[in-house]
Design an enzyme around this catalytic site. Structure first.
Site, PDB file in Angstrom:
ATOM      1  N   CYS A  27     -47.917 -59.611  72.023  1.00  0.00           N
ATOM      2  CA  CYS A  27     -48.611 -60.893  71.938  1.00  0.00           C
ATOM      3  C   CYS A  27     -48.035 -61.832  73.008  1.00  0.00           C
ATOM      4  O   CYS A  27     -47.135 -61.444  73.758  1.00  0.00           O
ATOM      5  CB  CYS A  27     -48.472 -61.489  70.536  1.00  0.00           C
ATOM      6  SG  CYS A  27     -46.842 -62.187  70.171  1.00  0.00           S
TER       7      CYS A  27
ATOM      8  N   ASP B  95     -53.102 -76.768  77.793  1.00  0.00           N
ATOM      9  CA  ASP B  95     -52.393 -77.039  79.051  1.00  0.00           C
ATOM     10  C   ASP B  95     -50.885 -77.147  78.844  1.00  0.00           C
ATOM     11  O   ASP B  95     -50.188 -77.699  79.681  1.00  0.00           O
ATOM     12  CB  ASP B  95     -52.945 -78.322  79.713  1.00  0.00           C
ATOM     13  CG  ASP B  95     -52.668 -79.562  78.864  1.00  0.00           C
ATOM     14  OD1 ASP B  95     -52.138 -79.423  77.741  1.00  0.00           O
ATOM     15  OD2 ASP B  95     -52.994 -80.671  79.328  1.00  0.00           O
TER      16      ASP B  95
ATOM     17  N   THR C  12     -48.510 -75.540  72.573  1.00  0.00           N
ATOM     18  CA  THR C  12     -49.828 -75.273  71.984  1.00  0.00           C
ATOM     19  C   THR C  12     -50.218 -73.813  72.187  1.00  0.00           C
ATOM     20  O   THR C  12     -50.794 -73.173  71.303  1.00  0.00           O
ATOM     21  CB  THR C  12     -50.887 -76.212  72.609  1.00  0.00           C
ATOM     22  OG1 THR C  12     -50.456 -77.563  72.448  1.00  0.00           O
ATOM     23  CG2 THR C  12     -52.243 -76.038  71.945  1.00  0.00           C
TER      24      THR C  12
ATOM     25  N   CYS D  32     -49.067 -77.727  82.455  1.00  0.00           N
ATOM     26  CA  CYS D  32     -50.016 -77.652  83.562  1.00  0.00           C
ATOM     27  C   CYS D  32     -50.420 -79.059  83.982  1.00  0.00           C
ATOM     28  O   CYS D  32     -50.762 -79.306  85.131  1.00  0.00           O
ATOM     29  CB  CYS D  32     -51.262 -76.887  83.144  1.00  0.00           C
ATOM     30  SG  CYS D  32     -50.917 -75.241  82.563  1.00  0.00           S
TER      31      CYS D  32
HETATM   32 ZN   LIG Z   1     -45.284 -60.651  69.624  1.00  0.00          ZN
END
Ligand SMILES: [Zn+2]
Length: 259
Positions: free
Chosen positions: A184, A131, A135, A199
């Protein structure tokens, strides 16, 4: 490994799908997965995975169940308040789904402890149900470093998003996955972007979280059983209009995580 009579009935609806069949069910039962975050997204992803017979589900979360979680985190009840979410979820899921081994890791995943933790487990996919931005970035880095397909979802207010990411190391070794290199999470959302609001500080409606969690669980299961998954596409969901849009995850040539 073969299914017993009870399992044949238990998983019959999954196996009735022609491209799943008994083989796909056995593949699920041999799979090991990691779910980071056992809040609104993670508790539902974990329920679907364990109930579908996924062999080993690791749950990582240091958070405790709170009263304000209950409208959308349906695995938890008032009796669980102040107890660690990974431990509550693992206990309940283990009782309900004896075919699945459910392990609780009641810790906060950090850049200091992730190496040690991931040296003790060997998931084949990772689900980002966290959230917060920090992380999320760390999970993306773990996916790249540990060559793990990543299934990530998030929702903040009425804006949801999910994507599937396949590290280049995995896609070059598996041409059958028919996937082109793509960006990514860090390519799309660099660490200095303004998207750092948690969040946990925003409002949200329960079913909107459920939609995002269902998409990410389904994409992950599809991948595990060998179905074609569209990697490298960011899917956005507007929970007010119930509308979807999507964008390609472009590679940032200067990305410090995946380049
Ligand atoms: Zn990347």
């Amino acid at each position: 490994m073969s299914l017993n009579d009870h399992q044949y009935i238990l998983y019959s609806k999954q196996m009735l799908l022609a491209d799943v069949s008994e083989q796909g069910q056995l593949t699920l039962m041999k799979a090991e997965v990691t779910v980071v975050g056992v809040g609104g997204l993670g508790q539902l992803v974990a329920q679907y995975l364990a109930a579908s017979g996924v062999g080993h589900v690791h749950l990582i979360d240091d958070d405790k169940v709170a009263l304000s979680n209950l409208p959308r985190q349906l695995l938890f009840s008032a009796n669980d308040i102040e107890v660690n979410k990974a431990q509550v979820a693992a206990k309940k899921l283990q009782q309900r789904n004896p075919d699945s081994q459910v392990s609780a890791h009641p810790t906060r995943l950090t850049s200091d402890n992730y190496q040690t933790l991931f040296n003790t487990i060997s998931p084949q996919v990772i689900f980002d149900c966290s959230d917060n931005f920090a992380t999320r970035q760390l999970i993306n880095r773990i996916a790249v470093e540990r060559h793990l397909p990543l299934f990530s979802a998030a929702i903040s207010g009425d804006q949801g998003q999910w994507f599937a990411y396949l590290p280049e190391s995995v896609l070059t070794k598996n041409p059958a996955l028919n996937t082109k290199p793509h960006g990514c999470y860090h390519c799309v959302f660099p660490a200095d972007s303004l998207l750092s609001q948690n969040c946990s500080q925003m409002g949200v409606l329960g079913p909107a979280v459920g939609i995002m969690a269902s998409m990410q669980a389904l994409a992950g299961m599809n991948h595990i059983i060998g179905r074609q998954v569209e990697f490298g596409v960011l899917h956005r969901f507007d929970a007010k209009r119930l509308s979807w849009s999507k964008a390609t995850m472009a590679i940032d040539k200067h990305c410090c995580v995946c380049r």
